[in-house]
Scaffold this active site. Structure first.
Site, PDB file in Angstrom:
ATOM      1  N   ARG A   1      31.085  25.504  -0.574  1.00  0.00           N
ATOM      2  CA  ARG A   1      30.752  24.302   0.224  1.00  0.00           C
ATOM      3  C   ARG A   1      29.253  24.118   0.424  1.00  0.00           C
ATOM      4  O   ARG A   1      28.833  23.459   1.369  1.00  0.00           O
ATOM      5  CB  ARG A   1      31.465  24.311   1.579  1.00  0.00           C
TER       6      ARG A   1
ATOM      7  N   LYS B   1      20.597  13.006  -6.156  1.00  0.00           N
ATOM      8  CA  LYS B   1      21.823  12.567  -6.826  1.00  0.00           C
ATOM      9  C   LYS B   1      22.251  13.649  -7.793  1.00  0.00           C
ATOM     10  O   LYS B   1      21.500  14.007  -8.712  1.00  0.00           O
ATOM     11  CB  LYS B   1      21.570  11.275  -7.596  1.00  0.00           C
TER      12      LYS B   1
ATOM     13  N   GLU C   1      11.919   5.753 -17.853  1.00  0.00           N
ATOM     14  CA  GLU C   1      11.999   5.791 -16.381  1.00  0.00           C
ATOM     15  C   GLU C   1      10.625   5.566 -15.759  1.00  0.00           C
ATOM     16  O   GLU C   1      10.513   4.982 -14.681  1.00  0.00           O
ATOM     17  CB  GLU C   1      12.614   7.108 -15.905  1.00  0.00           C
TER      18      GLU C   1
ATOM     19  N   LYS D   1       9.548   6.955  -6.078  1.00  0.00           N
ATOM     20  CA  LYS D   1      10.929   7.374  -5.842  1.00  0.00           C
ATOM     21  C   LYS D   1      11.083   7.952  -4.439  1.00  0.00           C
ATOM     22  O   LYS D   1      12.066   7.672  -3.746  1.00  0.00           O
ATOM     23  CB  LYS D   1      11.376   8.391  -6.897  1.00  0.00           C
TER      24      LYS D   1
ATOM     25  N   GLU E   1      22.044   5.450  -1.115  1.00  0.00           N
ATOM     26  CA  GLU E   1      22.248   4.225  -1.880  1.00  0.00           C
ATOM     27  C   GLU E   1      23.111   3.214  -1.142  1.00  0.00           C
ATOM     28  O   GLU E   1      24.077   2.670  -1.670  1.00  0.00           O
ATOM     29  CB  GLU E   1      22.849   4.542  -3.267  1.00  0.00           C
TER      30      GLU E   1
ATOM     31  N   ARG F   1      18.026   1.687  -2.484  1.00  0.00           N
ATOM     32  CA  ARG F   1      17.976   2.688  -3.541  1.00  0.00           C
ATOM     33  C   ARG F   1      18.523   2.186  -4.871  1.00  0.00           C
ATOM     34  O   ARG F   1      18.137   2.666  -5.942  1.00  0.00           O
ATOM     35  CB  ARG F   1      18.726   3.951  -3.102  1.00  0.00           C
TER      36      ARG F   1
ATOM     37  N   ASN G   1      18.120   1.719 -10.215  1.00  0.00           N
ATOM     38  CA  ASN G   1      19.040   1.605 -11.343  1.00  0.00           C
ATOM     39  C   ASN G   1      18.712   0.411 -12.233  1.00  0.00           C
ATOM     40  O   ASN G   1      19.562  -0.031 -13.015  1.00  0.00           O
ATOM     41  CB  ASN G   1      20.480   1.506 -10.840  1.00  0.00           C
TER      42      ASN G   1
ATOM     43  N   HIS H   1      20.034   0.260 -15.698  1.00  0.00           N
ATOM     44  CA  HIS H   1      21.055   1.300 -15.821  1.00  0.00           C
ATOM     45  C   HIS H   1      22.472   0.750 -15.974  1.00  0.00           C
ATOM     46  O   HIS H   1      23.333   1.423 -16.531  1.00  0.00           O
ATOM     47  CB  HIS H   1      21.003   2.234 -14.607  1.00  0.00           C
TER      48      HIS H   1
ATOM     49  N   HIS I   1      24.246   2.265 -18.917  1.00  0.00           N
ATOM     50  CA  HIS I   1      25.457   3.091 -18.812  1.00  0.00           C
ATOM     51  C   HIS I   1      26.553   2.585 -19.745  1.00  0.00           C
ATOM     52  O   HIS I   1      27.300   3.373 -20.318  1.00  0.00           O
ATOM     53  CB  HIS I   1      25.971   3.104 -17.371  1.00  0.00           C
TER      54      HIS I   1
ATOM     55  N   HIS J   1      19.888   9.204 -22.467  1.00  0.00           N
ATOM     56  CA  HIS J   1      19.963   8.347 -21.285  1.00  0.00           C
ATOM     57  C   HIS J   1      18.750   7.407 -21.217  1.00  0.00           C
ATOM     58  O   HIS J   1      18.890   6.195 -20.998  1.00  0.00           O
ATOM     59  CB  HIS J   1      20.043   9.223 -20.030  1.00  0.00           C
TER      60      HIS J   1
END
Lengths: 371, 371
Positions: A132, A154, A196, A238, A248, A252, A256, A259, A263, A276
C-alpha cells in the site's frame, strides 16, 4: 561535490521545487549527479534500496547509482526488465513485486526508477501499490522522462485496451535528472523527448516557444547548456501546473496537448511501434490544426508547429488507421467523459484550454494529417 | 424512506462519520437501506454505475441495488466474480478492468462493492487504479465487512507470497451497511465477523468487551438490535482510530490485533482454507497469550479471550505448520521492519501497543496454541 557541476552554468542547473504540501519534493538537474552521494543524502533511510531499471539502461548506469546508494542503504538490490513500451504491463509490474517479496523488502524500502518513461511510470505504480505504498525516487535517463514523465506523480501501466489505463497519482520523494545520462541517448529518443519540450511553449510560455525554435539545432546536437535550460524550464512549467492541480481536476489536462491524437496513434499501431514522443509530436500538429479549424488560432500557427516538429525530426503525419478507428480510440481516452472526446487546444500562444469538438471537424483534421 | 427504519432503535442505527478532511465520508447503518433511493442521493453523479459483486451475493441483492441506483445513473452495469478469498487476485482485478474498459467507462464512473471483505478490498483497489482513480461506494453484506474491512480505505489484492501485499489506501465516498443483508449470512461467516467485533474491546474499549460478552448469544441468534449496536460501535471505534492515522503510521496498527498470527495461518494453509475472521479469532488467542507472556496482562485475560472466541464458534487452536514456518510467514508481514516481526499486544484492557518480541517467546506461544 556540488549539485552545480562545472560544465553547467549555475543558472541552468540546480533545483526545481514541486510544491504539494506534505508531498512536496525537489528535482535536481545537472551533470554528474548520479554518482554524487550528496544528491542522495535527503532520500529516506531504510534497510533496502531497490533499483528498477531495464536491460539497456541498467548496464550503463546501475552500478554507478548502486555505488552512491551504498553509503546510505545496507543493501542495494536490482530488478531489470525488458526495454520498451510493450513491457509496460502487469507482467513486468509483477516481476518487481516478486523481486521485492522474494528479498523480504519491507514497507520502508525505497525504490529507484532508473530509466525512461516506461520504467518511471511502472516503478512509480509499483511503489504506490507495494504494501500500500513505499517511497520512490525518479532517476530519469531520457530527455522525455527528465522534462515530463518523471515529474508530477502520474504513474501507470498499459492495458491491452488503452494506454496508462491502470495507475495512480503517487509522488516521488525526489527526482534526480543527471544530464550526463543523455549522452547515451539514441537520436530517435532525443527527438521524442523534444516533442514534450516543444509542448510547453504553446500551452504555457510563448517566450519558451521562441527559445526552443532558436535553440533547436543546439538541442539536437546535445549541447549541454541548451539541454540544461530546456530541462529546467520544462520542469518549472510542469511544477507550476502540477502545483495547482495535482490530480488533473482541470488545469493539469493542458499538459496533454497533442496526447489525445497521440494516444490513438500509439494504441492503433500497438504500443511501442511509435515512441510516445513521436506520437505526441504528430498529435500536436493535429491538435494545432484543430485549434485553427475551431477558429481559435490563425493558420500560421499550424505552419509554425509543423515546421518545428519536422525540424525536431518527428513525424508530422499519422498512420492510416481510418477516421472511425481514430475516433473510437479517442473515445476511450481518460479525458473522455460519457463518450465525449475532450481535446486540449491552444487558445492563444502560451494558453491552452480543454473542450469538445464536433466529430466532423475532428474527422477533417484526421483526414488532413494521416495516411 | 428514513435512514432510521422502524425495526431498529434510533439510537442503534443511523450514521457514523469518518473525519479525514477532503476524504471524509459517512457510514450508513440500518435495515432496509439497499433499496432506499434516499441513501444513494449523496453519491457523485455520473453516466455509469458499476456493481462489482460475486456469484453468491449478486443473485441475492444486485437487482435491488441496481433498481435503487437506476434513479441516479443512466446505466447500471454489473461485474460478477467467483466467491472466495482465493479469487482476491490480479486475475479477478483484471476482470473488473476488462469490464469497465469494454463498456467504455470514463473516470467519473462510480463503482459499488456489493459483498464481503474480498469484494470490498478488490473493488476498492480497482477504483484506486482505474484511470488513476474513480469514486467507489462500499456496500458490505457480511458482518466482517460491515464492522471492519469496508471502513477506513485499506484496499488490496493478495500475492502468492503474502496477503494484501498489493494495494492502496483509498477511501470510499460512502459506506452503506444494510443489516438486512446479514439475514442470508452463513453461520460460519457470522462467527468470522464476530472475531473483528470482539477485537475492538481489548484494543480500545473495555466496556464494549463486557457488552460483547453479555450479548454474544443475541449476536449469534442474529438479533437485529444487538447487531445494530455491534456494527455501530465497531465502526465508531474504527472511525476514531482511522481519523487519527489514515495511513497506518502508528496508532492504526492496533486494528491488526490477532492479525500477524492470523495472516500466518491463512498464508500457511493457502488463502481461503480458513476464513479471515477464523484466523483472526485464533490469532487473537495467540496475541493475548503473547501479551501475558510478555508480562503485560494477567493470565486471566488469556482465559477470558479463549472463552469468548470459543463461544463465538471460532477456532482457538492454529494448524500445525511448524514453529519455523510460522515465524517465516510472519517475517513477510507488512508490519515487519528489517526482518523484525512487530506484534500488536494488549497493554491494559482497552489499550493496545505494537512491539517486537523475542523469537523464543513467540515460539512458546505458537507451540502452546497450534497442532
Amino acid at each position: 561535490m556540488s549539485l552545480l557541476a562545472s560544465t553547467a552554468r549555475p543558472s541552468e542547473a540546480g533545483t526545481v521545487h514541486i510544491a504539494l504540501g506534505d508531498r512536496s519534493y525537489d528535482i535536481h538537474i545537472g551533470p554528474g549527479l548520479l554518482g554524487a552521494p550528496s544528491v542522495w543524502a535527503t532520500v529516506p533511510q531504510a534497510h533496502s534500496a531497490v533499483i528498477v531499471t531495464n536491460e539497456t539502461v541498467g548496464p550503463l548506469y546501475a552500478e554507478r547509482l548502486a555505488h552512491a546508494l551504498g553509503t546510505r542503504f545496507r543493501r542495494v538490490l536490482q530488478v531489470s526488465l525488458p526495454d520498451g513500451e510493450a513491457y509496460k504491463t502487469w507482467e513486468s509490474l509483477n516481476r518487481v513485486f516478486d523481486g521485492l517479496l522474494a528479498a523480504g523488502c519491507d514497507r520502508k524500502t525505497v525504490l529507484f526508477a532508473l530509466g525512461g518513461g516506461v520504467i518511471g511510470d511502472l516503478t512509480g505504480f509499483a511503489a504506490a501499490c507495494y504494501m500500500r505504498g513505499v517511497p520512490f525516487v525518479q532517476v530519469p535517463t531520457t530527455l522525455l522522462a527528465q522534462v515530463d514523465s518523471s515529474v508530477g506523480g502520474k504513474t501507470a501501466i498499459n492495458h491491452p485496451r488503452g494506454k496508462n489505463m491502470i495507475g495512480a497519482f503517487y509522488q516521488p520523494v525526489q527526482v534526480v535528472a543527471d544530464l550526463d545520462t543523455l549522452d547515451t541517448l539514441a537520436a530517435r529518443e532525443l527527438s521524442a523527448g523534444l516533442a514534450e519540450v516543444i509542448k510547453y511553449g504553446p500551452i504555457a510560455d510563448a517566450a519558451f516557444l521562441d527559445w526552443v525554435e532558436a535553440h533547436l539545432d543546439a538541442l539536437l546536437a546535445m549541447d549541454k547548456e541548451a539541454l540544461a535550460h530546456a530541462v529546467r524550464r520544462s520542469c518549472e512549467i510542469k511544477a507550476w501546473v502540477v502545483g495547482q492541480d495535482e490530480r488533473e481536476g482541470g488545469l493539469r489536462a493542458i499538459l496533454n496537448f497533442g496526447h489525445t491524437f497521440g494516444h490513438a496513434i500509439e494504441a492503433g499501431l500497438g504500443y511501442g511501434e511509435w515512441l510516445h514522443g513521436e506520437a505526441v509530436g504528430c498529435g500536436m500538429v493535429m491538435a494545432s490544426d484543430l485549434s485553427v479549424r475551431l477558429g481559435l488560432m490563425p493558420p500560421s500557427f499550424l505552419q509554425r508547429m509543423v515546421r518545428l516538429v519536422e525540424r525536431a525530426r518527428l513525424p508530422v503525419r499519422g498512420p492510416k488507421l481510418g477516421t472511425d478507428r481514430y475516433l473510437d480510440l479517442m473515445r476511450v481516452d481518460k479525458k473522455a467523459e460519457g463518450g465525449e472526446i475532450r481535446f486540449v487546444v491552444i487558445e492563444a500562444l502560451g494558453r491552452a484550454g480543454v473542450r469538445a469538438a464536433p466529430d466532423e471537424v475532428v474527422a477533417e483534421v484526421i483526414e488532413a494529417h494521416t495516411g
